[in-house]
Design a protein around this motif. Sequence first.
Motif, PDB file in Angstrom:
ATOM      1  N   ALA A 119       0.834  -1.207   0.000  1.00  0.00           N
ATOM      2  CA  ALA A 119       0.000   0.000   0.000  1.00  0.00           C
ATOM      3  C   ALA A 119       0.870   1.260   0.000  1.00  0.00           C
ATOM      4  CB  ALA A 119      -0.921  -0.005   1.219  1.00  0.00           C
TER       5      ALA A 119
ATOM      6  N   THR B 275      -4.049   6.205   2.004  1.00  0.00           N
ATOM      7  CA  THR B 275      -3.628   4.827   2.313  1.00  0.00           C
ATOM      8  C   THR B 275      -3.054   4.676   3.718  1.00  0.00           C
ATOM      9  OG1 THR B 275      -1.442   5.252   1.345  1.00  0.00           O
ATOM     10  CG2 THR B 275      -3.149   4.328  -0.108  1.00  0.00           C
TER      11      THR B 275
ATOM     12  N   VAL C 221      -4.283   1.888   5.991  1.00  0.00           N
ATOM     13  CA  VAL C 221      -3.860   0.534   5.631  1.00  0.00           C
ATOM     14  C   VAL C 221      -2.470   0.246   6.174  1.00  0.00           C
ATOM     15  CG1 VAL C 221      -3.400  -1.049   3.727  1.00  0.00           C
ATOM     16  CG2 VAL C 221      -5.313   0.572   3.578  1.00  0.00           C
TER      17      VAL C 221
END
Length: 488
Positions: free
Chosen positions: A44, A60, A63
Amino acid sequence: MPTTDQKTPGSELTPMKFSRLTRRGVLLGLSVAQLITLGIGGLALLAAFYGGAGMLLVYTAPVWLLAVVLTWVPIAGRPMVEWLPVALWWLWRSTGGQLLYRRRIVKPRPAGSLALPGDMARLREHLDPETGACMIHDPRQATLTVVTEVTHPAFILLDPGEQERRVTSWGRVLATVCRSGRIATLQVLERTLPDSGSGLAEWWAEHGTDDGSWAATTYRELIERAGPAGERHATTVSLSLDMKVASRQIRTAGGGIRGAAAVLRQEMATLVAALRSADLTPSGWLGPGQVAVILRSAYDPAVAATLERHGRLGQELAAAGPVAVTETWGNLRTDSAWHTVLWVSEWPRSLVYPGFLAPVLLSTGIQRAVSLIYTPMRSDQAARDIRKKKVEHISDAAQRARIGQIEDAAQTAEYQDVLQQEADLTAGHGILRVSGLISVSAPSVDELEAAVAAIEQASIQASCETRRLVGQQAVAFTAAALPLCRTV
């Protein structure tokens, strides 16, 4: 596997040490689960960089930040990612109503089955006509288990020379189990039970003079009150036959359960001879009624003394299970008691003498069951496992040297344990995997927590480390408190 050292001056006992619990990961100390979460977070992060960074890093961030937290943030000594399977399995069981068990009183179990909760409901009883032993058949695991009760003198009261001889003899018993190749599990279960007072009553009936006098009446009442207030220790040894491994011998003996029983009888005779050579006295293989009393006493400790005092009461295996079971995250509630199971996660790392478990086994005022589960490994399987561990240790050491990471003393000690196991296997010794479980029981939650704290303190005195098994107390209780060779 324990290894021995040279005898210390002025002592006939040989100290021993145990192999460390392997904490080495697949790569650089990281387990498979940690590598997966770290890989997801890394992918990610790379995608955000190559996509233009900026706001993509912010988008992101949940994540890769979550991946970092799951990989490295520990809870109770374990990374968070390793708790995910336990938590998910617990949620699945809780939503499916599998944490509660209630016996159907109006619908009794069929003859030959055991009225036990969970996956043990599939267990079946087989009465061996030749020995009268109650053999427990597990169709899914393909095992056949038999139980015997063993009596022995107090080990801690023996002189050092006799203790050393008995330890060596017990090692021969375990070696016999390893050489068989058909044994799935050997379980040694040591339990504390409330004393029914039958011993004192029998002594009074034989030696006393109940003439109706004041002294005789007072003495008789004192025996009736003091007997159930005490406690006694009972030890059983359970032997489980691996029907898959012994399939050829079972077919030769006629096949089916009868053929498996014939093969198991051979192992039973071998074990009895080995136990007697170790100065242990097996009292015969337990029948259905005796097994039923053990199961009922484990789930309902309040009636244990009553079942012992009354001859045939409670000796029906189909009704020996609990009436109600409620499992929580860290405890288990059954008919008349609360239970908690502790796992011996670390055996003594330093040299100890054979009686090192005395603080746990001799703790008074606590109802508990200590279970040692021995799983023998075949020689070829043990050799492959040792070779795999050696390759992993060497490759990890090379990888750490390449990136400049300092060698850890714990990793060196683990590698030395692997080399010692390889040397023992080459010398003709067997390899056993040993698991220790301690089940603690009490009438209430407060008393249970106090008893667990006392057992944890006793384990520290025995140089052992214990952990409470959370999210799997029901399965752990069957392995720790029942002599059925169950595993967690």
